[in-house]
Design a protein around this motif. Structure first.
Motif, PDB file in Angstrom:
ATOM      1  N   ARG A 101       0.641   4.121   7.892  1.00 46.31           N
ATOM      2  CA  ARG A 101       0.364   4.922   6.694  1.00 46.31           C
ATOM      3  C   ARG A 101       0.681   4.173   5.397  1.00 46.31           C
ATOM      4  NH1 ARG A 101       4.294   9.980   7.119  1.00 46.31           N
ATOM      5  NH2 ARG A 101       3.512   9.885   9.261  1.00 46.31           N
ATOM      6  N   LEU A 102       1.510   3.120   5.507  1.00 47.76           N
ATOM      7  CA  LEU A 102       1.878   2.337   4.324  1.00 47.76           C
ATOM      8  C   LEU A 102       0.976   1.123   4.129  1.00 47.76           C
ATOM      9  CD1 LEU A 102       5.742   2.408   4.844  1.00 47.76           C
ATOM     10  CD2 LEU A 102       4.490   3.599   3.044  1.00 47.76           C
ATOM     11  N   ARG A 103       0.091   0.880   5.094  1.00 52.53           N
ATOM     12  CA  ARG A 103      -0.695  -0.362   5.076  1.00 52.53           C
ATOM     13  C   ARG A 103      -1.573  -0.472   3.836  1.00 52.53           C
ATOM     14  NH1 ARG A 103      -4.436  -0.690   9.945  1.00 52.53           N
ATOM     15  NH2 ARG A 103      -2.425  -0.680  11.028  1.00 52.53           N
ATOM     16  N   HIS A 104      -2.245   0.624   3.462  1.00 51.54           N
ATOM     17  CA  HIS A 104      -3.154   0.571   2.312  1.00 51.54           C
ATOM     18  C   HIS A 104      -2.393   0.218   1.032  1.00 51.54           C
ATOM     19  CE1 HIS A 104      -6.590   1.414  -0.221  1.00 51.54           C
ATOM     20  NE2 HIS A 104      -5.858   2.254  -0.940  1.00 51.54           N
ATOM     21  N   ASP A 105      -1.280   0.883   0.817  1.00 53.83           N
ATOM     22  CA  ASP A 105      -0.473   0.610  -0.377  1.00 53.83           C
ATOM     23  C   ASP A 105       0.042  -0.823  -0.366  1.00 53.83           C
ATOM     24  OD1 ASP A 105       1.217   1.404  -2.763  1.00 53.83           O
ATOM     25  OD2 ASP A 105       2.807   0.882  -1.345  1.00 53.83           O
ATOM     26  N   TRP A 106       0.548  -1.249   0.775  1.00 58.99           N
ATOM     27  CA  TRP A 106       1.057  -2.618   0.874  1.00 58.99           C
ATOM     28  C   TRP A 106      -0.054  -3.640   0.653  1.00 58.99           C
ATOM     29  CZ3 TRP A 106       4.457  -1.738   5.858  1.00 58.99           C
ATOM     30  CH2 TRP A 106       5.714  -1.222   5.471  1.00 58.99           C
ATOM     31  N   SER A 107      -1.222  -3.357   1.184  1.00 62.47           N
ATOM     32  CA  SER A 107      -2.350  -4.283   1.038  1.00 62.47           C
ATOM     33  C   SER A 107      -2.738  -4.459  -0.426  1.00 62.47           C
ATOM     34  CB  SER A 107      -3.544  -3.776   1.847  1.00 62.47           C
ATOM     35  OG  SER A 107      -4.645  -4.645   1.707  1.00 62.47           O
ATOM     36  N   GLN A 108      -2.809  -3.347  -1.142  1.00 61.49           N
ATOM     37  CA  GLN A 108      -3.152  -3.425  -2.567  1.00 61.49           C
ATOM     38  C   GLN A 108      -2.082  -4.170  -3.353  1.00 61.49           C
ATOM     39  OE1 GLN A 108      -3.871   0.755  -3.634  1.00 61.49           O
ATOM     40  NE2 GLN A 108      -6.069   0.307  -3.692  1.00 61.49           N
ATOM     41  N   ARG A 109      -0.829  -3.869  -3.061  1.00 60.63           N
ATOM     42  CA  ARG A 109       0.264  -4.536  -3.762  1.00 60.63           C
ATOM     43  C   ARG A 109       0.340  -6.020  -3.398  1.00 60.63           C
ATOM     44  NH1 ARG A 109       5.167  -1.106  -1.996  1.00 60.63           N
ATOM     45  NH2 ARG A 109       6.354  -2.715  -3.116  1.00 60.63           N
ATOM     46  N   THR A 110      -0.043  -6.354  -2.166  1.00 59.26           N
ATOM     47  CA  THR A 110      -0.055  -7.760  -1.744  1.00 59.26           C
ATOM     48  C   THR A 110      -1.039  -8.561  -2.575  1.00 59.26           C
ATOM     49  OG1 THR A 110       0.565  -7.203   0.534  1.00 59.26           O
ATOM     50  CG2 THR A 110      -0.465  -9.344   0.180  1.00 59.26           C
ATOM     51  N   GLU A 111      -2.224  -8.018  -2.763  1.00 59.12           N
ATOM     52  CA  GLU A 111      -3.241  -8.703  -3.563  1.00 59.12           C
ATOM     53  C   GLU A 111      -2.779  -8.891  -4.999  1.00 59.12           C
ATOM     54  OE1 GLU A 111      -6.991  -6.766  -3.310  1.00 59.12           O
ATOM     55  OE2 GLU A 111      -7.079  -6.848  -1.115  1.00 59.12           O
ATOM     56  N   ALA A 112      -2.187  -7.840  -5.573  1.00 59.96           N
ATOM     57  CA  ALA A 112      -1.696  -7.933  -6.954  1.00 59.96           C
ATOM     58  C   ALA A 112      -0.557  -8.936  -7.054  1.00 59.96           C
ATOM     59  CB  ALA A 112      -1.232  -6.556  -7.432  1.00 59.96           C
ATOM     60  N   ALA A 113       0.333  -8.952  -6.052  1.00 62.98           N
ATOM     61  CA  ALA A 113       1.467  -9.868  -6.065  1.00 62.98           C
ATOM     62  C   ALA A 113       1.003 -11.314  -5.952  1.00 62.98           C
ATOM     63  CB  ALA A 113       2.427  -9.527  -4.925  1.00 62.98           C
ATOM     64  N   LEU A 114      -0.030 -11.552  -5.132  1.00 56.21           N
ATOM     65  CA  LEU A 114      -0.549 -12.911  -4.987  1.00 56.21           C
ATOM     66  C   LEU A 114      -1.207 -13.374  -6.281  1.00 56.21           C
ATOM     67  CD1 LEU A 114      -1.030 -15.380  -3.261  1.00 56.21           C
ATOM     68  CD2 LEU A 114      -3.103 -14.307  -2.366  1.00 56.21           C
ATOM     69  N   ASP A 115      -1.967 -12.493  -6.921  1.00 55.18           N
ATOM     70  CA  ASP A 115      -2.578 -12.843  -8.211  1.00 55.18           C
ATOM     71  C   ASP A 115      -1.497 -13.219  -9.221  1.00 55.18           C
ATOM     72  OD1 ASP A 115      -5.097 -12.351  -7.231  1.00 55.18           O
ATOM     73  OD2 ASP A 115      -5.234 -10.319  -8.051  1.00 55.18           O
ATOM     74  N   ASN A 116      -0.422 -12.443  -9.250  1.00 55.09           N
ATOM     75  CA  ASN A 116       0.673 -12.733 -10.174  1.00 55.09           C
ATOM     76  C   ASN A 116       1.336 -14.062  -9.839  1.00 55.09           C
ATOM     77  OD1 ASN A 116       2.662 -12.036 -12.251  1.00 55.09           O
ATOM     78  ND2 ASN A 116       4.076 -11.746 -10.551  1.00 55.09           N
ATOM     79  N   ALA A 117       1.518 -14.329  -8.553  1.00 58.34           N
ATOM     80  CA  ALA A 117       2.133 -15.597  -8.136  1.00 58.34           C
ATOM     81  C   ALA A 117       1.260 -16.784  -8.530  1.00 58.34           C
ATOM     82  CB  ALA A 117       2.372 -15.589  -6.627  1.00 58.34           C
ATOM     83  N   GLU A 118      -0.063 -16.619  -8.424  1.00 64.29           N
ATOM     84  CA  GLU A 118      -0.968 -17.712  -8.789  1.00 64.29           C
ATOM     85  C   GLU A 118      -0.871 -18.025 -10.283  1.00 64.29           C
ATOM     86  OE1 GLU A 118      -2.527 -19.584  -6.768  1.00 64.29           O
ATOM     87  OE2 GLU A 118      -2.203 -18.426  -4.935  1.00 64.29           O
ATOM     88  N   VAL A 119      -0.688 -16.991 -11.092  1.00 63.91           N
ATOM     89  CA  VAL A 119      -0.507 -17.206 -12.532  1.00 63.91           C
ATOM     90  C   VAL A 119       0.752 -18.032 -12.778  1.00 63.91           C
ATOM     91  CG1 VAL A 119      -0.011 -16.083 -14.740  1.00 63.91           C
ATOM     92  CG2 VAL A 119      -1.747 -15.125 -13.208  1.00 63.91           C
ATOM     93  N   HIS A 120       1.822 -17.680 -12.102  1.00 65.81           N
ATOM     94  CA  HIS A 120       3.070 -18.424 -12.240  1.00 65.81           C
ATOM     95  C   HIS A 120       2.918 -19.857 -11.742  1.00 65.81           C
ATOM     96  CE1 HIS A 120       6.012 -15.449 -13.631  1.00 65.81           C
ATOM     97  NE2 HIS A 120       5.359 -14.555 -12.917  1.00 65.81           N
TER      98      HIS A 120
END
Length: 286
Positions: free
Chosen positions: A224-243
């Motif tokens: 049940r948490l997979r969708h939320d985690w998946s969306q946050r994973t993508e956002a976190a990776l985008d942020n990491a790439e900026v850094h």
């Protein structure tokens, strides 16, 4: 204070910190005890890295690696339970609490951490043996070479398309802790060190989320948490790439690294951002 003196002082400081960390783990005083233990073990391994050609230092590094391996599963589960509690998933958190207690008991009972702490007693003598064999100046050059080698690996990891971000995170940790251990001979700026810390934090958030997403395919009550985690994973990776892009601009060019390897002071290659700074951990000028 020469290079060997600084090295011994830092190792002894980390030994004291590790004793304190282990007591906190055994007594279950706070939720960050195991995390702090693992960070100090990684810092220790970074300090030892330039000297691993010595058999005594290599054995000590293996003992530290054993502590890291022993505590990984407990820390991963600890972080997951904290995430579940934040999301109000009390049932899922409770069902994993018993497993966490079992892993903690294993850590507390194991001889791995006491073995490392005991082995550290002989480390100053091993460092002196390396100094006597090579000389303090050669010891400093060896550390400089290790710093530059790790910086080149990090630069390669950042510039290589598709380089695994989990591996890059591990490389970044290694470089950062090595540079923080020997700031006076680092060829990079204070801003670059700060950028490393920020990038490590960003990659760490992505790393945790990515692992949880993978885990949700194996453990039914996490689906049940997979969708939320998946969306946050993508956002976190985008942020990491900026850094990562920001960090890449702050890393020294290869030419600077080659000069540093020859043993010239950091001031010969670039302004030394650590000049006149006091190490907050040791109280010594860096």
């Amino acid at each position: 204070m020469n290079t060997a003196d600084r090295l011994v002082f830092r190792i002894l400081s980390l030994q004291v910190r590790l004793y304190h960390d282990f007591v906190r783990v055994k007594e279950s005083t706070d939720s960050e005890a195991l995390h702090d233990l693992r960070i100090d073990v990684r810092r220790l391994r970074s300090v030892l890295r330039p000297l691993r050609a010595s058999s005594e230092i290599a054995s000590l590094d293996q003992a530290a690696a054993a502590v890291a391996n022993l505590t990984t599963r407990a820390r991963d589960l600890e972080v997951l339970i904290a995430e579940l509690k934040r999301h109000g998933q009390a049932r899922q958190a409770i069902t994993r609490q018993a497993a966490l207690h079992a892993l903690y008991s294993r850590v507390k009972r194991s001889s791995v951490i006491p073995t490392l702490l005991t082995a550290l007693d002989d480390c100053p003598e091993a460092v002196r043996a390396v100094e006597n064999e090579r000389g303090s100046h050669r010891l400093k050059i060896r550390i400089q070479r290790a710093v530059c080698k790790q910086l080149k690996r990090l630069e390669h990891a950042i510039e290589t398309p598709g380089f695994d971000r989990h591996r890059l995170r591990s490389t970044l940790k290694r470089v950062r802790y090595l540079i923080e251990a020997f700031p006076s001979i680092s060829p990079i700026s204070r801003e670059a060190v700060q950028a490393m810390a920020a990038t490590q934090t960003a990659l760490g958030k992505w790393h945790d989320l990515d692992l949880w997403c993978q885990l949700s395919f194996k453990e039914d009550d996490l689906q049940r948490l997979r969708h939320d985690w998946s969306q946050r994973t993508e956002a976190a990776l985008d942020n990491a790439e900026v850094h990562l892009r920001s960090l890449a601009h702050r890393l020294p060019k290869t030419k600077v690294s080659r000069v540093a390897v020859r043993g010239l002071p950091a001031a010969h290659t670039a302004d030394n951002p650590f000049e006149g700074v006091i190490d907050v951990e040791t109280g010594l000028p860096v």
